[in-house]
Design an enzyme around this catalytic site. Structure first.
Site, PDB file in Angstrom:
ATOM      1  N   ARG A   1      48.516  99.527  10.153  1.00 16.98           N
ATOM      2  CA  ARG A   1      48.069  99.822   8.775  1.00 16.98           C
ATOM      3  C   ARG A   1      46.577  99.512   8.664  1.00 16.98           C
ATOM      4  NH1 ARG A   1      53.448  97.297   7.304  1.00 16.98           N
ATOM      5  NH2 ARG A   1      54.469  98.764   5.900  1.00 16.98           N
TER       6      ARG A   1
ATOM      7  N   ARG B   1      47.500 104.445  11.886  1.00 16.42           N
ATOM      8  CA  ARG B   1      47.580 105.204  10.638  1.00 16.42           C
ATOM      9  C   ARG B   1      46.231 105.151   9.929  1.00 16.42           C
ATOM     10  NH1 ARG B   1      51.635 103.436   5.925  1.00 16.42           N
ATOM     11  NH2 ARG B   1      50.003 101.921   5.493  1.00 16.42           N
TER      12      ARG B   1
ATOM     13  N   HIS C   1      46.644  81.262   2.904  1.00 12.57           N
ATOM     14  CA  HIS C   1      46.429  80.697   4.246  1.00 12.57           C
ATOM     15  C   HIS C   1      47.702  80.058   4.770  1.00 12.57           C
ATOM     16  CE1 HIS C   1      42.370  81.190   3.090  1.00 12.57           C
ATOM     17  NE2 HIS C   1      42.401  80.231   2.201  1.00 12.57           N
TER      18      HIS C   1
ATOM     19  N   ASN D   1      59.579 102.591   2.466  1.00 14.34           N
ATOM     20  CA  ASN D   1      59.135 101.787   1.315  1.00 14.34           C
ATOM     21  C   ASN D   1      58.674 102.702   0.187  1.00 14.34           C
ATOM     22  OD1 ASN D   1      59.465  99.847   3.233  1.00 14.34           O
ATOM     23  ND2 ASN D   1      57.293  99.520   3.585  1.00 14.34           N
ATOM     24  N   ASP D   2      57.843 103.666   0.535  1.00 10.09           N
ATOM     25  CA  ASP D   2      57.363 104.595  -0.483  1.00 10.09           C
ATOM     26  C   ASP D   2      58.411 105.651  -0.807  1.00 10.09           C
ATOM     27  OD1 ASP D   2      54.787 103.861  -1.459  1.00 10.09           O
ATOM     28  OD2 ASP D   2      54.058 104.142   0.588  1.00 10.09           O
TER      29      ASP D   2
ATOM     30  N   ARG E   1      57.119  99.841  -6.534  1.00  6.30           N
ATOM     31  CA  ARG E   1      57.561  98.839  -5.552  1.00  6.30           C
ATOM     32  C   ARG E   1      56.888  97.491  -5.749  1.00  6.30           C
ATOM     33  NH1 ARG E   1      54.805 101.290   0.029  1.00  6.30           N
ATOM     34  NH2 ARG E   1      54.704  99.171   0.802  1.00  6.30           N
TER      35      ARG E   1
ATOM     36  N   GLU F   1      56.972 110.126   3.267  1.00  2.12           N
ATOM     37  CA  GLU F   1      57.208 109.075   2.269  1.00  2.12           C
ATOM     38  C   GLU F   1      57.255 109.621   0.850  1.00  2.12           C
ATOM     39  OE1 GLU F   1      54.385 105.915   3.100  1.00  2.12           O
ATOM     40  OE2 GLU F   1      52.820 107.330   3.604  1.00  2.12           O
TER      41      GLU F   1
ATOM     42  N   CYS G   1      59.344 103.654   9.876  1.00  2.00           N
ATOM     43  CA  CYS G   1      58.459 102.488   9.966  1.00  2.00           C
ATOM     44  C   CYS G   1      58.416 101.699   8.660  1.00  2.00           C
ATOM     45  CB  CYS G   1      57.048 102.908  10.385  1.00  2.00           C
ATOM     46  SG  CYS G   1      56.244 103.984   9.204  1.00  2.00           S
TER      47      CYS G   1
END
Ligand code: PEP
Ligand code: MG
Length: 582
Positions: free
Chosen positions: A305, A341, A198, A461-462, A472, A438, A509
């Site tokens: 996402r 996506r 939080h 990232n991937d 990762r 990716e 992205c």
């Protein structure tokens, strides 16, 4: 004496102020054996405390429905659910009745059992919810001890408003977080918590620095002590001397100056010095993130996402729930384009509480899971298509590797369209369908994607994870995760050039798009659409407006011929270095 504590910086910036310590009631409970004649009274005391906290949560929920981020409201609902759960309330009562424990101690014992159960979860999001169990117990214990949340509220209000206060807590509960919204705290520091705590959510939405996971901060730091919080490096400096204070005052001023300069860029067109338009889009995870996207001047959403709509709820959202979520983004984005996506579940983001495979990133993840679960996938496709009637929506598919996956996916899109037509439900017939690049194999064999899809988006990232065989999520190999490895650079450049030649729009992205140090490199490769966390947009824009695309292209072509990471790094540093007199 001055000393430094380290944690995880979850919200950037620097704050200098005084510690405002929050009590941690569960650590302070007495362990008492009560007189058997007192059992009924103790049970009543326990039930009254639970009821008081329940009432308080209902009141907070009602008062704040309009102006609080939906994630925080969801956490309040979760806390209310705990309080209604017999696992939570009945077990302590049994301990009071049978073992004659005092109510506080009975509750804390049950909390420890529940926390252990939550720790068994493989899913990091669910695991982190153990913090919510502790927070609810904390609230009830405070009520039992006679210093309820209202007392804390009074303390917050009484704090001199001109003073820079830094909240130091074991953890922050949503109820506490809400109490802070009217009082500008300078920063937060907590003993526990991760990127989805939080504290992290709140501090980012309030744009104040925060460091979480600073083990024992609450025990070591004294109330009123002088503190520096560096949310960029994840550092807390306790009782700094004048020299350090001066250094940080200067850094803080510089940061503020940079921020205010950046803000001025919000409405400036995003184009290079030689007039090349570079589109800067936002990555979002929940519908309300769109607010931040607008504030940062994003031209649209380049990556929604959607798997985050599925996480932490124990079931799959219905088609209508998904449709409403997509419509909310459309409303918030005020006609700007949105790329949705389809769910990327099954890798590090699972809805199952048990992870069954040892290599989930290589398993039935993203489109592989979608195609294996047609009802779930069709429901999402229908929801996205229905939303496409209300705004400019594009559909993006994660983790494609094979042509037959594209064909199967397109057949399902056609099936979803047919079913909507049968039901006379409107949608955009021409909604574009694109794919994520990716997987290295997809980047190399990009022609089969270019032939079948309307647009592409590179998920660096991937792509880095799979190119270099680096998990990762594994800190132990994080040092090997390198965006400037020649193989990564080659694959990204190859995908961009191939798409450009085929006349198919392509974006990046992954995190590379949001890192200002790569902006010039990517522009030089020919990239014209970047999608990133909204907080990065203005900084990347500042790099775009200083760049010259025509000048960068030949320089980057030379970089692409380098075959060593070190050499590429050096060349990219040179590319970024300010030109003398420029
Ligand atoms: C990526 O892989 O770069 C990407 C944008 O997708 P995610 O980070 O959600 O896997
Ligand atoms: Mg990805």
């Amino acid at each position: 004496m001055s000393f430094t504590l380290h944690g995880l910086g979850v919200s950037g910036g620097i704050a200098i102020g005084r510690a405002f310590l929050m009590s941690h009631a569960t650590l302070e409970v007495a362990h008492l054996t009560i007189n058997p004649r007192q059992v009924d009274k103790e049970l009543a005391r326990f039930e009254e405390a639970v009821a008081a906290v329940q009432d308080e949560l209902i009141a907070i929920r009602e008062e704040n429905t309009e102006h609080l981020p939906s994630e925080l409201l969801a956490f309040i609902d979760l806390h209310a659910t705990f309080l209604n759960d017999p696992e939570f309330t009945e077990a302590p009562k049994a301990l009071i009745r049978e073992k004659h424990c005092n109510a506080e101690w009975a509750l804390v014992q049950q909390m420890e059992i529940l926390v252990k159960q939550f720790e068994q979860f493989e899913d990091p999001y669910l695991r982190e919810r153990k913090a919510d169990v502790v927070q609810v117990v904390e609230r009830v214990v405070k009520e039992l001890l006679g210093h309820p949340g209202r007392a804390m509220l009074k303390r917050v209000k009484a704090a001199a408003s001109g003073e820079n206060l830094i909240v130091v807590a074991h953890d922050l509960a949503p109820t506490e977080v809400i109490a802070f919204k009217d009082r500008r705290f300078a920063a937060f520091a907590t003993d526990v918590g991760g990127a989805t705590s939080h504290t992290a959510i709140l501090s980012r939405s309030m744009a104040i620095p925060a460091v979480v996971g600073v083990k024992n901060a609450r025990a070591i730091i004294r109330d009123g002590e002088s503190l520096i919080v560096d949310g960029i490096c994840g550092v807390l400096i306790v009782d700094p001397d004048e020299r350090i204070l001066d250094e940080y005052r200067i850094r803080k001023e510089q940061l503020e100056l940079e921020r205010s300069k950046l803000k001025r860029l919000k409405s400036a067109p995003s184009e290079t010095r030689d007039g090349v338009a570079v589109r800067l889009m936002a990555n979002i995870e929940l519908p309300d993130d769109a607010k931040m996207a607008i504030e940062s001047g994003a031209e649209g959403v380049g990556l929604f996402r959607t798997e985050f709509l599925f996480l932490g709820r124990g079931n799959v959202p219905t088609e209508d729930e998904q449709f409403e979520a997509y419509r909310r983004v459309i409303r918030l984005m005020e006609k700007r384009p949105i790329t949705i996506r389809t769910f990327d579940l099954g890798g590090d983001k699972t809805i199952d509480t048990q992870r069954t495979k040892t290599n989930p990133a290589l398993g039935r993840r993203a489109i592989r899971l979608s195609l294996a679960n047609p009802p779930m996938f069709l429901g999402q496709l229908r929801a996205i298509l229905r939303a496409s009637h209300y705004g400019k929506i594009r559909l993006l598919i994660p983790m494609l590797s094979h042509a037959h996956q594209i064909d199967a996916m397109l057949a399902m899109v056609a099936q979803a369209k047919e079913s909507l037509k049968d039901e006379k439900i409107s949608f955009d017939e021409h909604m574009e369908v694109g794919g994520m690049i990716e997987v290295p194999g997809a980047a190399l064999a990009i022609q089969m994607f270019l032939k079948r899809l309307d647009f592409l988006s590179i998920g660096t990232n991937d792509l880095i994870q799979y190119t270099l065989a680096i998990d990762r999520t594994d800190e132990q190999v994080a040092n090997l995760y390198d965006p400037l490895h020649p193989a990564v650079v080659m694959l990204v450049a190859h995908a961009i050039t191939s798409a450009e030649k085929a006349g198919i729009p392509i974006a990046v992205c992954g995190e590379m798009a949001g890192a200002p140090k790569f902006t010039r490199l990517l522009i030089g490769m020919g990239l014209r659409t970047f999608s990133m966390h909204p907080s990065q947009i203005l900084e990347v824009k500042s790099r775009v407006v200083q760049a010259d695309a025509a000048e960068l292209a030949p320089l980057v072509r030379r970089i692409l011929r380098l075959d060593e990471t070190g050499k590429i790094k050096e060349a990219v540093d040179k590319l970024n270095a300010p030109v003398p007199g420029g």
